[in-house]
Design a protein around this motif. Structure first.
Motif, PDB file in Angstrom:
ATOM      1  N   PHE A 192     102.748 -42.031  24.981  1.00  0.00           N
ATOM      2  CA  PHE A 192     101.600 -41.819  24.094  1.00  0.00           C
ATOM      3  C   PHE A 192     100.368 -42.473  24.692  1.00  0.00           C
ATOM      4  O   PHE A 192     100.435 -43.581  25.204  1.00  0.00           O
ATOM      5  CB  PHE A 192     101.903 -42.433  22.716  1.00  0.00           C
ATOM      6  CG  PHE A 192     101.203 -41.753  21.589  1.00  0.00           C
ATOM      7  CD1 PHE A 192      99.955 -42.190  21.166  1.00  0.00           C
ATOM      8  CD2 PHE A 192     101.788 -40.668  20.950  1.00  0.00           C
ATOM      9  CE1 PHE A 192      99.314 -41.562  20.116  1.00  0.00           C
ATOM     10  CE2 PHE A 192     101.147 -40.038  19.898  1.00  0.00           C
ATOM     11  CZ  PHE A 192      99.910 -40.475  19.476  1.00  0.00           C
ATOM     12  N   LYS A 193      99.245 -41.789  24.610  1.00  0.00           N
ATOM     13  CA  LYS A 193      97.979 -42.329  25.081  1.00  0.00           C
ATOM     14  C   LYS A 193      96.920 -41.967  24.052  1.00  0.00           C
ATOM     15  O   LYS A 193      96.624 -40.795  23.837  1.00  0.00           O
ATOM     16  CB  LYS A 193      97.623 -41.745  26.457  1.00  0.00           C
ATOM     17  CG  LYS A 193      96.348 -42.311  27.056  1.00  0.00           C
ATOM     18  CD  LYS A 193      96.098 -41.671  28.432  1.00  0.00           C
ATOM     19  CE  LYS A 193      94.835 -42.212  29.077  1.00  0.00           C
ATOM     20  NZ  LYS A 193      94.544 -41.567  30.370  1.00  0.00           N
ATOM     21  N   THR A 194      96.357 -42.954  23.405  1.00  0.00           N
ATOM     22  CA  THR A 194      95.401 -42.710  22.320  1.00  0.00           C
ATOM     23  C   THR A 194      94.021 -42.444  22.904  1.00  0.00           C
ATOM     24  O   THR A 194      93.218 -43.348  23.101  1.00  0.00           O
ATOM     25  CB  THR A 194      95.351 -43.912  21.378  1.00  0.00           C
ATOM     26  OG1 THR A 194      95.090 -45.098  22.139  1.00  0.00           O
ATOM     27  CG2 THR A 194      96.676 -44.077  20.661  1.00  0.00           C
ATOM     28  N   VAL A 195      93.773 -41.173  23.169  1.00  0.00           N
ATOM     29  CA  VAL A 195      92.556 -40.790  23.863  1.00  0.00           C
ATOM     30  C   VAL A 195      91.888 -39.628  23.127  1.00  0.00           C
ATOM     31  O   VAL A 195      92.553 -38.769  22.544  1.00  0.00           O
ATOM     32  CB  VAL A 195      92.870 -40.406  25.324  1.00  0.00           C
ATOM     33  CG1 VAL A 195      93.783 -39.184  25.374  1.00  0.00           C
ATOM     34  CG2 VAL A 195      91.604 -40.143  26.117  1.00  0.00           C
ATOM     35  N   LEU A 196      90.563 -39.635  23.110  1.00  0.00           N
ATOM     36  CA  LEU A 196      89.789 -38.459  22.718  1.00  0.00           C
ATOM     37  C   LEU A 196      89.364 -37.774  24.011  1.00  0.00           C
ATOM     38  O   LEU A 196      88.587 -38.342  24.788  1.00  0.00           O
ATOM     39  CB  LEU A 196      88.544 -38.845  21.918  1.00  0.00           C
ATOM     40  CG  LEU A 196      88.742 -39.610  20.603  1.00  0.00           C
ATOM     41  CD1 LEU A 196      87.386 -39.790  19.925  1.00  0.00           C
ATOM     42  CD2 LEU A 196      89.696 -38.883  19.692  1.00  0.00           C
ATOM     43  N   PRO A 197      89.853 -36.576  24.305  1.00  0.00           N
ATOM     44  CA  PRO A 197      89.547 -35.948  25.592  1.00  0.00           C
ATOM     45  C   PRO A 197      88.096 -35.503  25.671  1.00  0.00           C
ATOM     46  O   PRO A 197      87.457 -35.190  24.661  1.00  0.00           O
ATOM     47  CB  PRO A 197      90.487 -34.751  25.622  1.00  0.00           C
ATOM     48  CG  PRO A 197      90.668 -34.393  24.192  1.00  0.00           C
ATOM     49  CD  PRO A 197      90.688 -35.707  23.452  1.00  0.00           C
ATOM     50  N   ALA A 198      87.596 -35.453  26.886  1.00  0.00           N
ATOM     51  CA  ALA A 198      86.238 -34.961  27.103  1.00  0.00           C
ATOM     52  C   ALA A 198      86.161 -33.449  26.929  1.00  0.00           C
ATOM     53  O   ALA A 198      85.096 -32.908  26.637  1.00  0.00           O
ATOM     54  CB  ALA A 198      85.755 -35.354  28.500  1.00  0.00           C
TER      55      ALA A 198
END
Length: 459
Positions: free
Chosen positions: A317-323
């Protein structure tokens, strides 16, 4: 025995050698979409050139900005036919779902009989080799072909055919014939041969939604920052209503109702939609309500999502908002739907849904109209009778859910109709792991083409 009987007997006796030739072609990793396999595509084209020369054709490899075309001429008199197939194949991903290496063909026992298991076995190497083996048998038995045959093999069909239209336009006089033969189709079922007379058109578009200049930590930016995945998901969700109809403005412009007599013919086929879905683990048709599964596949347009990409998709899991986030959208078109008009409508809809700070980019993929072919010509009647004789089941005139743009190009650029006959089955898993081609399809497909060639020569 007649000449045809001798030809059919030769096909039966030559099956082991025919399979070896097919296996040689299947071992070539001719994936057209990936530049890393360009040499393998060239190798396959060269193999076909040499095989055609061994049959007495004057064969040439034509290099293009993409993958090579192969053109061959038998010469001689009689009805002039153009046969088309493609030697390129789909990528094999995901490789881990294959039960064996995809380019190491083998015969495998299944509950339905023996199959040829390999990438390209059905789409389209096995199919095109049924025709070459029929030609080989005619030459071996009689020393000649029943008709004057030109052959066109393409190497970019699975990657959108970017070189095809310029090639057809540049070589129109060389390729023009009385009728085109296209093998990239299938049977109605394992025992019922079919001549496809309706093809849906095709339109593809990759949509990429962009927001921030880089990926963002969702704890630090989640909430105030625009999330491209959320924006894209809302856009896609708005393209269908609860009854399966496409909501894109103007989408159904040019869509004609199915003629009553055609609907009656299709209803008489007793196509079991539940059984069709049951083969892939489904039960209930999820498409446009009010139409049978067969009508949805053969005569109704669709808008589907073929891939969604965005954010972190690896293990864990990686808590990211993608570009950015992307979706691959395809439409299958019918009747007079215009692909360019619908492309503009899709883009206008997407842009109307964009919130502040969000932009969009597009990557188009293909764009061809639907095709409907006449069935009341002597050639179609003769081919139907030949197929019926081989399979001992009446050949049907069918529709196709897929798209074969070459058929429209043949009509528009070369001014000729196409006879679409193939021996693939719905469960051949083309474009998927563990693709197969029934051994019976290969054998009886070859016999069918031998019959069709004689029938067309006399039509």
């Amino acid at each position: 025995m007649s000449q045809l009987d001798d030809v059919l007997a030769h096909i039966d006796a030559d099956q082991p050698q025919a399979l070896e030739r097919l296996f040689d072609l299947l071992r070539m990793e001719s994936i057209s979409t990936d530049p890393a396999y360009a040499a393998e595509c060239e190798k396959a084209a060269d193999w076909l050139v040499e095989d055609l020369k061994s049959l007495g054709f004057e064969a040439t490899r034509h290099d293009t900005p993409g993958r090579p075309m192969v053109v061959a001429h038998s010469g001689g008199s009689g009805k002039h036919l153009l046969f088309y197939g493609h030697y390129d194949v789909q990528p094999v991903d995901p490789l881990e779902l294959w039960t064996r290496p995809p380019f190491e063909p083998m015969i495998e026992d299944t509950p339905h009989g023996q199959v040829i298991r390999a990438r390209g076995a059905s789409d389209d190497k096995g199919q095109l080799m049924t025709f070459l083996e029929a030609c080989r048998a005619w030459k071996a038995v009689t020393g000649a072909l029943p008709a004057n045959i030109t052959i066109l093999f393409e190497g970019e069909e699975e990657s959108g055919s970017p070189s095809l239209i310029p090639f057809l336009e540049a070589h129109a006089e060389e390729l023009k014939a009385e009728l085109a033969l296209v093998c990239d189709t299938g049977m109605l079922d394992r025992d019922t041969p079919a001549i496809a007379t309706r093809l849906r058109g095709m339109l593809g578009e990759q949509i990429t939604v962009k927001a921030a200049s880089k990926d963002l930590h969702s704890g630090a930016f989640g909430g105030p920052a625009a999330n491209p995945i959320r924006v894209l998901a809302k856009i896609l969700a708005g393209l269908h209503d609860t009854e399966g109809r496409v909501t894109l403005p103007g989408f159904y412009d040019g869509v004609a109702d199915l003629p009553a007599e055609i609907k009656a013919q299709w209803d008489a086929l007793n196509f079991d939609g539940e059984a069709f879905l049951g083969e892939v683990g489904l039960k209930v048709p999820a498409g446009e309500q009010g139409y049978s599964a067969l009508e949805q596949i053969w005569s109704r347009p669709t808008l589907e999502f073929n891939g969604i990409i965005g954010g972190y998709t690896g293990e864990g899991f990686k808590t990211v908002l993608p570009a950015q986030a992307s979706a691959k959208v395809s439409m299958r078109l019918v009747s007079q739907q215009d692909p360019m008009t619908l492309r503009a409508a899709l883009r206008a809809y997407v842009e109307s849904c964009l919130p502040a700070d969000v932009t969009v980019e597009y990557k188009p993929h293909g764009g061809s109209m639907a095709t409907e072919l006449p069935t009341d010509t002597p050639e179609f009647t003769a081919a139907q009778a030949a197929l019926t004789e081989e399979w001992a089941t009446e050949a049907v005139f069918s529709g196709m859910g897929g798209s074969i743009p070459i058929v429209g190009h043949f009509r528009k650029i070369l001014g000729m109709n196409s006879l679409m006959v193939g021996f693939g089955l719905d469960d051949d898993q083309i474009h998927s792991p563990n693709e197969k081609y029934e051994l019976r399809s290969f054998h009886k497909g070859t016999r069918s083409w031998a019959r069709i060639l004689e029938a067309l020569a006399k039509a």
